[in-house]
Design a protein around this motif. Structure first.
Motif, PDB file in Angstrom:
ATOM      1  N   VAL A 156      33.156 -18.248  -3.877  1.00  0.00           N
ATOM      2  CA  VAL A 156      32.051 -17.317  -3.678  1.00  0.00           C
ATOM      3  C   VAL A 156      32.418 -16.446  -2.485  1.00  0.00           C
ATOM      4  O   VAL A 156      32.923 -16.930  -1.476  1.00  0.00           O
ATOM      5  N   PHE A 157      32.187 -15.159  -2.612  1.00  0.00           N
ATOM      6  CA  PHE A 157      32.540 -14.196  -1.574  1.00  0.00           C
ATOM      7  C   PHE A 157      31.284 -13.572  -0.985  1.00  0.00           C
ATOM      8  O   PHE A 157      30.176 -13.889  -1.400  1.00  0.00           O
ATOM      9  N   ARG A 158      31.458 -12.672  -0.040  1.00  0.00           N
ATOM     10  CA  ARG A 158      30.338 -11.925   0.553  1.00  0.00           C
ATOM     11  C   ARG A 158      30.563 -10.436   0.350  1.00  0.00           C
ATOM     12  O   ARG A 158      31.683  -9.950   0.421  1.00  0.00           O
ATOM     13  N   THR A 159      29.454  -9.733   0.124  1.00  0.00           N
ATOM     14  CA  THR A 159      29.511  -8.280   0.017  1.00  0.00           C
ATOM     15  C   THR A 159      29.646  -7.702   1.421  1.00  0.00           C
ATOM     16  O   THR A 159      29.463  -8.423   2.410  1.00  0.00           O
ATOM     17  N   PRO A 160      29.927  -6.404   1.558  1.00  0.00           N
ATOM     18  CA  PRO A 160      29.984  -5.809   2.897  1.00  0.00           C
ATOM     19  C   PRO A 160      28.684  -5.963   3.685  1.00  0.00           C
ATOM     20  O   PRO A 160      28.690  -5.945   4.908  1.00  0.00           O
ATOM     21  N   LEU A 161      27.567  -6.153   2.984  1.00  0.00           N
ATOM     22  CA  LEU A 161      26.290  -6.333   3.672  1.00  0.00           C
ATOM     23  C   LEU A 161      25.968  -7.798   3.933  1.00  0.00           C
ATOM     24  O   LEU A 161      24.906  -8.130   4.438  1.00  0.00           O
ATOM     25  N   ALA A 164      29.337 -13.860  -6.648  1.00  0.00           N
ATOM     26  CA  ALA A 164      30.415 -14.394  -7.474  1.00  0.00           C
ATOM     27  C   ALA A 164      31.328 -13.226  -7.808  1.00  0.00           C
ATOM     28  O   ALA A 164      30.892 -12.074  -7.841  1.00  0.00           O
ATOM     29  N   VAL A 165      32.600 -13.508  -8.037  1.00  0.00           N
ATOM     30  CA  VAL A 165      33.565 -12.447  -8.305  1.00  0.00           C
ATOM     31  C   VAL A 165      34.359 -12.801  -9.556  1.00  0.00           C
ATOM     32  O   VAL A 165      34.756 -13.948  -9.748  1.00  0.00           O
ATOM     33  N   GLY A 166      34.560 -11.800 -10.407  1.00  0.00           N
ATOM     34  CA  GLY A 166      35.391 -11.957 -11.590  1.00  0.00           C
ATOM     35  C   GLY A 166      36.245 -10.720 -11.785  1.00  0.00           C
ATOM     36  O   GLY A 166      35.858  -9.620 -11.382  1.00  0.00           O
ATOM     37  N   PHE A 167      37.401 -10.904 -12.386  1.00  0.00           N
ATOM     38  CA  PHE A 167      38.322  -9.800 -12.642  1.00  0.00           C
ATOM     39  C   PHE A 167      38.565  -9.699 -14.133  1.00  0.00           C
ATOM     40  O   PHE A 167      38.609 -10.711 -14.831  1.00  0.00           O
ATOM     41  N   THR A 168      38.754  -8.486 -14.610  1.00  0.00           N
ATOM     42  CA  THR A 168      38.959  -8.280 -16.038  1.00  0.00           C
ATOM     43  C   THR A 168      40.391  -8.549 -16.475  1.00  0.00           C
ATOM     44  O   THR A 168      40.659  -8.597 -17.669  1.00  0.00           O
ATOM     45  N   SER A 169      41.306  -8.761 -15.525  1.00  0.00           N
ATOM     46  CA  SER A 169      42.686  -9.103 -15.884  1.00  0.00           C
ATOM     47  C   SER A 169      43.328  -9.890 -14.747  1.00  0.00           C
ATOM     48  O   SER A 169      42.946  -9.727 -13.579  1.00  0.00           O
ATOM     49  N   PRO A 170      44.312 -10.728 -15.077  1.00  0.00           N
ATOM     50  CA  PRO A 170      45.033 -11.436 -14.014  1.00  0.00           C
ATOM     51  C   PRO A 170      45.742 -10.483 -13.058  1.00  0.00           C
ATOM     52  O   PRO A 170      45.868 -10.772 -11.873  1.00  0.00           O
ATOM     53  N   ALA A 171      46.184  -9.334 -13.553  1.00  0.00           N
ATOM     54  CA  ALA A 171      46.863  -8.358 -12.688  1.00  0.00           C
ATOM     55  C   ALA A 171      45.915  -7.815 -11.623  1.00  0.00           C
ATOM     56  O   ALA A 171      46.302  -7.655 -10.463  1.00  0.00           O
ATOM     57  N   GLY A 182      22.100 -20.216  -5.503  1.00  0.00           N
ATOM     58  CA  GLY A 182      21.454 -19.070  -4.871  1.00  0.00           C
ATOM     59  C   GLY A 182      22.301 -17.812  -4.887  1.00  0.00           C
ATOM     60  O   GLY A 182      21.972 -16.825  -4.232  1.00  0.00           O
ATOM     61  N   VAL A 183      23.403 -17.819  -5.620  1.00  0.00           N
ATOM     62  CA  VAL A 183      24.279 -16.660  -5.716  1.00  0.00           C
ATOM     63  C   VAL A 183      23.852 -15.880  -6.955  1.00  0.00           C
ATOM     64  O   VAL A 183      24.120 -16.283  -8.076  1.00  0.00           O
ATOM     65  N   LEU A 184      23.152 -14.769  -6.733  1.00  0.00           N
ATOM     66  CA  LEU A 184      22.588 -14.001  -7.842  1.00  0.00           C
ATOM     67  C   LEU A 184      23.408 -12.775  -8.199  1.00  0.00           C
ATOM     68  O   LEU A 184      23.209 -12.187  -9.253  1.00  0.00           O
ATOM     69  N   LEU A 185      24.320 -12.373  -7.324  1.00  0.00           N
ATOM     70  CA  LEU A 185      25.136 -11.187  -7.581  1.00  0.00           C
ATOM     71  C   LEU A 185      26.450 -11.571  -8.241  1.00  0.00           C
ATOM     72  O   LEU A 185      27.001 -12.639  -7.989  1.00  0.00           O
ATOM     73  N   LEU A 186      26.949 -10.667  -9.075  1.00  0.00           N
ATOM     74  CA  LEU A 186      28.275 -10.804  -9.677  1.00  0.00           C
ATOM     75  C   LEU A 186      29.000  -9.485  -9.488  1.00  0.00           C
ATOM     76  O   LEU A 186      28.519  -8.432  -9.904  1.00  0.00           O
ATOM     77  N   ASP A 225      35.774  -6.848 -10.702  1.00  0.00           N
ATOM     78  CA  ASP A 225      36.917  -6.035 -10.271  1.00  0.00           C
ATOM     79  C   ASP A 225      36.738  -5.393  -8.895  1.00  0.00           C
ATOM     80  O   ASP A 225      36.899  -4.184  -8.730  1.00  0.00           O
ATOM     81  N   PRO A 226      36.426  -6.178  -7.861  1.00  0.00           N
ATOM     82  CA  PRO A 226      36.419  -5.577  -6.524  1.00  0.00           C
ATOM     83  C   PRO A 226      37.844  -5.181  -6.156  1.00  0.00           C
ATOM     84  O   PRO A 226      38.806  -5.826  -6.572  1.00  0.00           O
ATOM     85  N   THR A 227      37.985  -4.117  -5.404  1.00  0.00           N
ATOM     86  CA  THR A 227      39.328  -3.632  -5.067  1.00  0.00           C
ATOM     87  C   THR A 227      39.671  -3.836  -3.601  1.00  0.00           C
ATOM     88  O   THR A 227      40.782  -3.518  -3.185  1.00  0.00           O
ATOM     89  N   PHE A 228      38.763  -4.357  -2.815  1.00  0.00           N
ATOM     90  CA  PHE A 228      39.032  -4.520  -1.391  1.00  0.00           C
ATOM     91  C   PHE A 228      38.545  -5.878  -0.938  1.00  0.00           C
ATOM     92  O   PHE A 228      37.453  -6.303  -1.290  1.00  0.00           O
ATOM     93  N   THR A 229      39.364  -6.566  -0.173  1.00  0.00           N
ATOM     94  CA  THR A 229      38.935  -7.781   0.501  1.00  0.00           C
ATOM     95  C   THR A 229      39.383  -7.682   1.942  1.00  0.00           C
ATOM     96  O   THR A 229      40.368  -7.023   2.265  1.00  0.00           O
ATOM     97  N   ALA A 230      38.658  -8.316   2.805  1.00  0.00           N
ATOM     98  CA  ALA A 230      38.996  -8.330   4.219  1.00  0.00           C
ATOM     99  C   ALA A 230      39.149  -9.777   4.658  1.00  0.00           C
ATOM    100  O   ALA A 230      38.548 -10.668   4.070  1.00  0.00           O
TER     101      ALA A 230
END
Length: 141
Positions: free
Chosen positions: A36-41, A46-53, A81-85, A88-93
């Protein structure tokens, strides 16, 4: 509100199924845990990607993952309690870590804001901007 959907619209009015997702996990001895990740706010998502690449480009090629449907991912994270999905996020810090606590050096110079100073340039042991050379010159003369 407009009921038309445009291809370049970043936030569509209705959710559409994302299809099978590559979901980052933490491997365990017998099972895996969905990351589980956090948004900038600061909200958990939850995070999912449409491809392994895409997953590899964002989180690195060594990131473990499993394939889940959007509904399965939501069913796993909503009880937490994680309601957001986010798809394909493109940035992580990197994770934010607190700065190490510093202690004032006895006999140090006060800071400009009235707080105790560190006693010189960081990394010089409180000897000043030239490091230990200032103290050595004064002792030898």
């Amino acid at each position: 509100m407009c009921t038309f959907r445009y291809d370049d619209e970043p936030d569509p009015e209705e959710r559409t199924p994302a299809g099978p997702l590559c979901v980052p996990v933490r491997p365990g001895a017998r099972e895996v845990a969905v990351r589980v990740f956090r948004t900038p706010l600061g909200e958990r998502t939850a995070v999912g990607f449409t491809s392994p690449a895409r997953l590899g480009a964002t989180l690195g090629a060594g990131q473990a993952w499993i394939r889940l449907s959007e509904s399965a991912l939501r069913a796993m994270t909503e009880p937490l309690g994680v309601l957001l999905l986010t798809v394909d996020p493109t940035f992580t810090a990197p994770a934010v870590t607190p700065a190490p606590a510093t202690r004032p050096v006895p006999g140090g110079t006060p800071g400009t804001d009235g707080t105790p100073g560190t006693g010189g340039t960081p990394g010089t042991g409180g000897a000043g901007p030239r490091g230990g050379a200032v103290a050595a010159r004064g002792a030898a003369s």
